[in-house]
Scaffold this motif. Structure first.
Motif, mmCIF file in Angstrom:
data_model
loop_
_atom_site.group_PDB
_atom_site.id
_atom_site.type_symbol
_atom_site.label_atom_id
_atom_site.label_comp_id
_atom_site.label_asym_id
_atom_site.label_seq_id
_atom_site.Cartn_x
_atom_site.Cartn_y
_atom_site.Cartn_z
ATOM 1 N N LYS A 168 1.102 1.498 3.263
ATOM 2 C CA LYS A 168 -0.351 2.050 3.683
ATOM 3 C C LYS A 168 -1.028 2.001 4.248
ATOM 4 O O LYS A 168 -2.396 1.483 4.528
ATOM 5 N N GLU A 169 -1.772 1.344 2.552
ATOM 6 C CA GLU A 169 -3.063 -0.047 2.081
ATOM 7 C C GLU A 169 -2.750 -0.790 2.924
ATOM 8 O O GLU A 169 -4.154 -1.253 3.668
ATOM 9 N N TYR A 170 -1.937 -1.990 3.215
ATOM 10 C CA TYR A 170 -1.644 -2.775 3.670
ATOM 11 C C TYR A 170 -1.827 -3.017 5.708
ATOM 12 O O TYR A 170 -2.427 -3.328 5.861
ATOM 13 N N LYS A 171 -1.519 -1.505 6.232
ATOM 14 C CA LYS A 171 -1.422 -1.004 7.642
ATOM 15 C C LYS A 171 -2.949 -0.778 7.411
ATOM 16 O O LYS A 171 -3.196 -1.372 8.963
ATOM 17 N N LYS A 172 -3.503 -0.200 6.529
ATOM 18 C CA LYS A 172 -5.183 0.136 6.689
ATOM 19 C C LYS A 172 -5.191 -1.635 7.270
ATOM 20 O O LYS A 172 -6.852 -1.284 7.865
ATOM 21 N N ALA A 173 -5.024 -2.029 6.468
ATOM 22 C CA ALA A 173 -6.292 -3.279 6.082
ATOM 23 C C ALA A 173 -6.065 -4.067 7.704
ATOM 24 O O ALA A 173 -6.770 -5.086 7.949
ATOM 25 N N VAL A 174 -4.718 -3.589 8.280
ATOM 26 C CA VAL A 174 -4.400 -5.242 9.060
ATOM 27 C C VAL A 174 -4.954 -3.765 10.510
ATOM 28 O O VAL A 174 -5.940 -5.184 10.863
ATOM 29 N N SER A 175 -5.330 -2.780 10.419
ATOM 30 C CA SER A 175 -5.598 -2.057 11.075
ATOM 31 C C SER A 175 -7.441 -2.539 11.241
ATOM 32 O O SER A 175 -7.726 -2.684 12.709
ATOM 33 N N ASP A 176 -7.554 -2.180 9.770
ATOM 34 C CA ASP A 176 -9.496 -2.706 10.266
ATOM 35 C C ASP A 176 -9.632 -4.182 10.643
ATOM 36 O O ASP A 176 -11.105 -4.284 11.676
ATOM 37 N N PHE A 177 -8.966 -5.745 10.159
ATOM 38 C CA PHE A 177 -9.189 -6.634 10.747
ATOM 39 C C PHE A 177 -9.134 -5.964 12.479
ATOM 40 O O PHE A 177 -9.914 -6.935 12.407
ATOM 41 N N PHE A 178 -8.247 -5.764 12.754
ATOM 42 C CA PHE A 178 -7.916 -6.166 14.323
ATOM 43 C C PHE A 178 -9.545 -5.163 14.902
ATOM 44 O O PHE A 178 -9.641 -5.356 15.865
ATOM 45 N N LEU B 194 8.040 -11.231 7.010
ATOM 46 C CA LEU B 194 6.423 -10.065 7.033
ATOM 47 C C LEU B 194 5.801 -10.407 7.768
ATOM 48 O O LEU B 194 4.123 -9.773 7.718
ATOM 49 N N GLY B 195 5.635 -10.749 9.147
ATOM 50 C CA GLY B 195 4.276 -10.416 9.937
ATOM 51 C C GLY B 195 4.579 -9.445 10.437
ATOM 52 O O GLY B 195 3.702 -9.163 11.719
ATOM 53 N N VAL B 196 5.607 -8.595 10.702
ATOM 54 C CA VAL B 196 5.760 -7.346 11.409
ATOM 55 C C VAL B 196 4.524 -6.406 11.678
ATOM 56 O O VAL B 196 4.624 -5.791 12.458
ATOM 57 N N PHE B 197 3.682 -5.962 10.356
ATOM 58 C CA PHE B 197 2.804 -4.790 10.683
ATOM 59 C C PHE B 197 1.475 -5.558 11.581
ATOM 60 O O PHE B 197 0.767 -4.759 12.729
ATOM 61 N N ILE B 198 1.360 -6.974 11.404
ATOM 62 C CA ILE B 198 0.511 -7.746 12.159
ATOM 63 C C ILE B 198 1.055 -7.579 13.740
ATOM 64 O O ILE B 198 -0.009 -7.418 14.201
ATOM 65 N N TYR B 199 2.257 -8.009 13.881
ATOM 66 C CA TYR B 199 2.430 -7.760 15.596
ATOM 67 C C TYR B 199 2.787 -6.523 15.450
ATOM 68 O O TYR B 199 2.271 -6.478 17.110
#
Length: 370
Positions: A70-80, A96-101
């Motif tokens: 959950k925290e990781y996905k939020k960090a990815v969203s914040d980055f974009f 391991l890049g699945v959530f970034i993709y």
């Protein structure tokens, strides 16, 4: 014309195979036509200073942990939210890049690449998640890059692997061309000019099989004490490896060299490159070793497609024990080293040619989305 903006995704920018390969391309790509930045998951990688000094940016995410998604996905969203103008996402960390993709697809990034580097997965605590993520990520990427056939089939499956673009693990061939003067100088510097010198280059982890390599080396010394073993790299198993060196009483003959910037010179000084990996994709270190004309002893876990100089390579089965490996290595003493750089170039592994091909591929991919 605005440069094409590319975001390279890595775990950490250390001297691993995927990182070394990308840096070879990075140094040779036209920086006026391409802006290349990096998104990583750890601090203080070996290549970071060079990258920053070259004008690229390095962004960071937290480690991807199954219990903190959950925290990781939020960090990815914040980055974009902040960085949403990239033309290409080039994922170098496989599934391991699945959530970034997935986030990149939601943000309509035109080109989303996953790059296959390994022919098999390590059986670590993330294995079950990685197997799930591998299938899941295929729904979000639209381009398939690989270092070789086996790696492509592992990451994408046999059907999608047929669509993959092979980005060769290319090197600066001239930098690794065999040179007798360099060899003699480096051997003296290492106090290794009277020994038979064996070398292994790679992360200290289960895949690279260095614990077994130490067992092999102990058997070699029983047959001939005039051998030395040099281990180049770092990794999670370093403490365990050093402990095994003590247990086998190899302290005077095994040398841990850490991460090095003088790998071409080190390989010149060596006599045999040992590579008993449990599995590989298409190893950059193995390409580098072959280019120096050194004798190479590899396991049958290394894909045969990565053998570029057949007469210089001996393959030994992982089913054979340490004593059998040692006996075969000892037998390989009538080896004449020579310049094989033209063989490597003809095989298609010189970086200058490959960098131009990658530039053309990036441009083609971006144009196809407009």
């Amino acid at each position: 014309m605005k440069p094409i903006k590319i975001l390279q995704i890595f775990t950490v920018l250390n001297k691993g195979g995927a990182e070394t390969n990308l840096m070879n391309y990075y140094r040779n790509i036209d920086r006026n036509r391409f802006q290349i930045d990096f998104l990583v998951h750890r601090e203080h990688g070996f290549f970071e200073e060079e990258i920053l000094n070259s004008g690229s940016k390095i962004y960071r995410l937290p480690p991807i942990l199954p219990w903190k998604l959950k925290e990781y996905k939020k960090a990815v969203s914040d980055f974009f939210d902040e960085h949403h103008d990239y033309d290409i996402i080039h994922g170098q960390c496989s599934e391991l890049g699945v959530f970034i993709y997935e986030e990149a697809k939601r943000r309509n990034v035109p080109v989303i690449i996953a790059h296959a580097h390994n022919a098999r997965m390590d059986r670590d605590k993330k294995l079950i998640f990685r197997l799930l993520w591998k299938k899941r990520m295929r729904k979000s990427i639209n381009q398939y890059f690989t270092c070789g056939k086996e790696a492509a089939e592992n990451l994408f499956g046999k059907k999608l692997a047929l669509q993959s673009y092979q980005m060769n693990n290319a090197i600066d061939v001239e930098n690794f061309r065999f040179n007798e003067k360099v060899r003699n100088h480096k051997r003296k510097e290492l106090n290794a000019d009277t020994n038979i010198n064996l070398v292994n280059i790679g992360r200290f982890n289960t895949q690279k099989n260095q614990l077994f390599l130490l067992e092999v080396f102990a058997e070699i010394l029983k047959l001939n004490p005039n051998y030395q073993l040099f281990l180049v790299g770092l990794g999670d198993l370093e403490t365990q490896l050093k402990q095994k060196v003590k247990e086998l009483n190899l302290q005077d003959s095994v040398h841990f060299l850490g991460l090095r910037s003088d790998v071409p010179e080190l390989l010149q000084a060596m006599d045999v490159f040992l590579f008993p990996s449990l599995h590989e994709g298409f190893s950059v270190a193995f390409v580098e070793a072959q280019t120096t004309g050194i004798e190479c002893v590899i396991s049958d876990g290394v894909p045969t497609e990565s053998i570029l100089v057949k007469e210089n390579v001996e393959v030994i089965s992982l089913k054979e024990n340490a004593e059998q490996w040692a006996e075969k290595i000892i037998e390989l003493r009538n080896f004449e080293r020579k310049d094989v750089s033209e063989i490597i170039k003809k095989a298609g592994y010189d970086i200058q040619e490959n960098a131009r091909k990658l530039e053309d591929k990036y441009i083609e991919l971006v144009k196809s989305t407009k």
